[in-house]
Design a protein around this motif. Structure first.
Motif, short mmCIF file in Angstrom:
data_model
loop_
_atom_site.label_atom_id
_atom_site.label_comp_id
_atom_site.label_asym_id
_atom_site.label_seq_id
_atom_site.Cartn_x
_atom_site.Cartn_y
_atom_site.Cartn_z
N LEU A 186 0.95 -1.13 0.12
CA LEU A 186 -0.05 0.07 -0.04
C LEU A 186 0.95 1.21 0.26
CD1 LEU A 186 -2.83 -0.91 2.40
CD2 LEU A 186 -2.93 -0.50 0.14
N ARG A 225 -6.48 -7.96 0.20
CA ARG A 225 -7.84 -8.12 -0.38
C ARG A 225 -9.04 -7.60 0.87
NH1 ARG A 225 -5.44 -12.60 -2.71
NH2 ARG A 225 -5.22 -12.10 -4.91
N PHE A 228 -9.13 -3.91 1.09
CA PHE A 228 -9.75 -3.44 -0.10
C PHE A 228 -11.46 -3.51 0.11
CE2 PHE A 228 -5.93 -2.16 -1.25
CZ PHE A 228 -6.03 -1.24 -2.43
N ARG A 232 -14.15 -0.67 0.59
CA ARG A 232 -15.07 -0.13 -0.46
C ARG A 232 -16.34 0.65 -0.05
NH1 ARG A 232 -15.96 -0.71 -5.39
NH2 ARG A 232 -18.23 -1.33 -6.36
N TYR A 235 -14.85 4.36 -0.07
CA TYR A 235 -14.42 4.66 -1.34
C TYR A 235 -15.68 5.17 -2.12
CZ TYR A 235 -13.28 4.45 -6.28
OH TYR A 235 -13.25 4.76 -7.82
N TYR A 256 -6.80 3.32 -4.93
CA TYR A 256 -7.58 2.19 -4.61
C TYR A 256 -8.51 1.73 -5.58
CZ TYR A 256 -11.83 0.00 -2.61
OH TYR A 256 -12.81 -1.09 -2.61
N ARG A 260 -7.79 -2.00 -6.64
CA ARG A 260 -8.99 -3.19 -6.60
C ARG A 260 -9.25 -3.95 -7.49
NH1 ARG A 260 -14.42 -3.50 -6.77
NH2 ARG A 260 -15.34 -4.58 -4.76
#
Length: 270
Positions: A186, A225, A228, A232, A235, A256, A260
């Motif tokens: 990251l 994973r 992420f 979501r 985001y 992201y 993703r």
């Protein structure tokens, strides 16, 4: 302990060198001296720890340096471990009271990339970013994590290989290894995004270079994973307000979005 080197370092510091890290010439080579700094624990780090505890996401735990002599000795131990695994890190020249002397490991990669960008040498930039991604994967293959693998903490050595510097943070002692490595990923891609906001292909290049070298089944991708997936909703909430967000938040959204897709498809693009 080398008494002459200690005297040289102490004299240089007493003269007011004006920088926390400074270069010296010693035995026909350039070395770097890092002075100790106070611990950097702040309110934000307490919030990080709280979020890590309530979400169960280990890679959110803060990894700030302990500071002082303890911090220097921790970095020296990390350098020894990495060197024993074949990772290209500076050698330890000596350790004094509140300073650490290390060998030169090449020019700062971020500076080299900036120079190539200024010269419009885009192929060289792409090569550097690809090499950085692959080298980070190799470090992870060695069973270690960096802690802050930003472009400014990587070097381009005289032999053309990518080296690593600045191991003040020690994520290995604060979280499982795969979480520390996921955190490395990251931070690496975010550093590319922050440096090249208008060139998303560079972020993709570094990311895919890492993936090719690490493999789609690399264990450190599992916690990545998970993170992420949990991010979501954040985001989706923030995306409509993009124009009002700060620079780091915008860079985070962009990184992201790019990562993703690959993580969810579990595919390695060329």
């Amino acid at each position: 302990m080398n008494e002459q080197l200690h005297l040289l370092v102490e004299h240089t510091i007493a003269q007011g060198v004006g920088a926390r890290v400074f270069a010296l010439r010693w035995e026909n080579r350039r070395i770097w001296v890092k002075q100790a700094v106070p611990a950097k624990h702040k309110v934000w780090h307490r919030l990080q720890r709280f979020l890590a505890n309530i979400t169960g996401i280990s890679l959110l735990r803060p990894t700030v340096s302990a500071g002082g002599q303890t911090g220097l000795e921790s970095e020296a131990n990390t350098l020894r471990k990495l060197a024993s695994q074949g990772v290209l890190v500076p050698d330890i020249v000596d350790i004094g009271q509140n300073w650490l002397a290390i060998g030169d490991n090449g020019g700062i990669l971020q500076t080299r990339i900036e120079d190539d960008m200024f010269a419009n040498n885009l192929e060289a930039v792409k090569d550097h970013i690809s090499s950085a991604g692959a080298s980070l994967a190799e470090l992870h293959h060695a069973g270690m994590a960096h802690g802050a693998p930003l472009l400014r903490n990587m070097t381009l050595r005289d032999d053309g290989k990518i080296g690593f510097i600045d191991f003040e943070e020690d994520p290995n002692a604060r979280m499982p290894m795969i979480d520390a490595q996921a955190r490395d990923i990251l931070l690496f891609v975010f550093s590319i995004q922050r440096e090249f906001k208008k060139r998303p292909e560079f972020l993709r290049l570094g990311w895919h270079a890492y993936m090719r070298a690490a493999g789609a089944d690399a264990p450190q991708l599992v916690p990545l994973r998970k993170v992420f997936g949990l991010l979501r909703p954040v985001y989706l909430i923030l995306r409509p307000f993009r124009r009002w967000l700060g620079t780091d938040a915008i860079n985070g959204l962009s990184a992201y979005r790019i990562l993703r897709k690959t993580l969810c498809e579990e595919a390695i693009q060329p």
